[in-house]
Design a protein around this motif. Structure first.
Motif, PDB file in Angstrom:
ATOM      1  N   ALA A  65       0.845  -1.195   0.000  1.00 21.51           N
ATOM      2  CA  ALA A  65       0.000   0.000   0.000  1.00 21.51           C
ATOM      3  C   ALA A  65       0.880   1.243   0.000  1.00 21.51           C
ATOM      4  CB  ALA A  65      -0.900  -0.006   1.232  1.00 21.51           C
ATOM      5  N   PHE A  66       0.405   2.286  -0.680  1.00 23.87           N
ATOM      6  CA  PHE A  66       1.107   3.570  -0.740  1.00 23.87           C
ATOM      7  C   PHE A  66       0.094   4.696  -0.583  1.00 23.87           C
ATOM      8  CE2 PHE A  66       3.523   0.558  -3.274  1.00 23.87           C
ATOM      9  CZ  PHE A  66       4.807   0.711  -2.779  1.00 23.87           C
ATOM     10  N   ILE A  67       0.599   5.848  -0.139  1.00 25.42           N
ATOM     11  CA  ILE A  67      -0.232   7.046   0.003  1.00 25.42           C
ATOM     12  C   ILE A  67       0.444   8.190  -0.743  1.00 25.42           C
ATOM     13  CG2 ILE A  67       0.831   7.729   2.200  1.00 25.42           C
ATOM     14  CD1 ILE A  67      -2.029   8.626   3.097  1.00 25.42           C
ATOM     15  N   ALA A  68      -0.340   9.099  -1.294  1.00 28.29           N
ATOM     16  CA  ALA A  68       0.190  10.232  -2.066  1.00 28.29           C
ATOM     17  C   ALA A  68       1.126  11.080  -1.199  1.00 28.29           C
ATOM     18  CB  ALA A  68      -0.959  11.089  -2.582  1.00 28.29           C
ATOM     19  N   PRO A  69       2.130  11.687  -1.848  1.00 29.69           N
ATOM     20  CA  PRO A  69       2.373  11.668  -3.291  1.00 29.69           C
ATOM     21  C   PRO A  69       3.295  10.534  -3.728  1.00 29.69           C
ATOM     22  CG  PRO A  69       3.762  13.329  -2.252  1.00 29.69           C
ATOM     23  CD  PRO A  69       2.944  12.689  -1.154  1.00 29.69           C
ATOM     24  N   VAL A  70       2.822   9.721  -4.656  1.00 30.41           N
ATOM     25  CA  VAL A  70       3.612   8.691  -5.336  1.00 30.41           C
ATOM     26  C   VAL A  70       3.255   8.791  -6.812  1.00 30.41           C
ATOM     27  CG1 VAL A  70       3.966   6.214  -5.662  1.00 30.41           C
ATOM     28  CG2 VAL A  70       3.652   7.113  -3.355  1.00 30.41           C
ATOM     29  N   ASP A  71       4.250   8.922  -7.661  1.00 32.04           N
ATOM     30  CA  ASP A  71       3.989   8.994  -9.102  1.00 32.04           C
ATOM     31  C   ASP A  71       3.605   7.620  -9.639  1.00 32.04           C
ATOM     32  OD1 ASP A  71       4.560  11.692  -9.258  1.00 32.04           O
ATOM     33  OD2 ASP A  71       6.603  11.415 -10.004  1.00 32.04           O
ATOM     34  N   VAL A  72       2.465   7.583 -10.301  1.00 29.08           N
ATOM     35  CA  VAL A  72       2.016   6.370 -10.987  1.00 29.08           C
ATOM     36  C   VAL A  72       2.033   6.676 -12.478  1.00 29.08           C
ATOM     37  CG1 VAL A  72       0.108   4.764 -11.356  1.00 29.08           C
ATOM     38  CG2 VAL A  72       0.572   5.638  -9.047  1.00 29.08           C
ATOM     39  N   ARG A  73       2.985   6.051 -13.188  1.00 31.34           N
ATOM     40  CA  ARG A  73       3.108   6.231 -14.637  1.00 31.34           C
ATOM     41  C   ARG A  73       2.247   5.180 -15.323  1.00 31.34           C
ATOM     42  NH1 ARG A  73       8.830   4.642 -14.184  1.00 31.34           N
ATOM     43  NH2 ARG A  73       8.126   4.269 -12.072  1.00 31.34           N
ATOM     44  N   LEU A  74       1.409   5.643 -16.234  1.00 28.24           N
ATOM     45  CA  LEU A  74       0.498   4.734 -16.921  1.00 28.24           C
ATOM     46  C   LEU A  74       0.785   4.752 -18.418  1.00 28.24           C
ATOM     47  CD1 LEU A  74      -2.739   5.626 -14.923  1.00 28.24           C
ATOM     48  CD2 LEU A  74      -1.342   3.551 -14.704  1.00 28.24           C
TER      49      LEU A  74
END
Length: 198
Positions: A65-74
């Motif tokens: 699990a992660f909480i912002a801010p984390v960059d998610v590249r799509l």
């Protein structure tokens, strides 16, 4: 959040990495969207509590699990990182495939994403990001409405999200794609400000 920049320039992750740290943006299909200043305390309380419950539920399990801010590249295909034109920072996310994790964050669709709605972000999260997460293959997408004390859940059915499930922020809600995670709402809801105070 959700306010597009005035220019019509196309941006990608390579551009994004050059922007100052004190300016936060998300990229969707090359369009930059300015993120608002720090969210209110109710938003942070909800996101923090969901993250905490998810993290504890996943202890000693392969999903993280992660909480912002984390960059998610799509990425849309197999383009190099610098060419990816969609980078978002969901409030809470869980990734079960460790090959999607690197020092910069996440590359590829998380299994579960939660966005906590604020008045200025509601349409961005409910429309633009819902379509993006559906297209990218996010298996389950939760929208938490603090003012209405409502949860909207979208689950991927084939290539599309099925009909949303709505429930109040009471009792407990199980994550369909991650059954180890059950979010308990009652204590959290009791801490939230009176909806009439918004």
């Amino acid at each position: 959040m959700g306010q597009a920049l005035k220019d019509t320039q196309y941006y990608c992750y390579g551009d994004y990495l050059t922007w100052p740290d004190d300016s936060r943006y998300e990229l969707i299909d090359g369009q930059a969207y300015a993120m608002s200043p720090a969210p209110d305390l109710a938003h942070q309380d909800i996101a923090g509590e969901i993250y905490l419950q998810a993290r504890l539920a996943l202890k000693n399990k392969p999903c993280r699990a992660f909480i912002a801010p984390v960059d998610v590249r799509l990425p849309k295909h197999n383009e190099a990182d610098q060419q990816i034109d969609t980078v978002v920072q969901p409030d809470v996310l869980v990734v079960c495939d460790s090959s999607k994790l690197d020092r910069r964050g996440v590359r590829g669709a998380p299994d579960w994403i939660v966005e906590v709605l604020s008045p200025g972000t509601a349409s961005h999260d409910q429309i633009r990001k819902r379509l993006l997460y559906e297209r990218s293959g996010v298996k389950e997408y939760w929208l938490v409405h603090p003012t209405d004390r409502l949860l909207t859940v979208y689950r991927l059915n084939g290539a599309e999200y099925g009909k949303p499930e709505l429930s109040e922020l009471t009792g407990a809600s199980q994550v369909g794609v991650l059954p180890d995670i059950i979010i308990h709402w009652d204590e959290l809801s009791s801490r939230l400000p009176d909806p009439d105070a918004y």
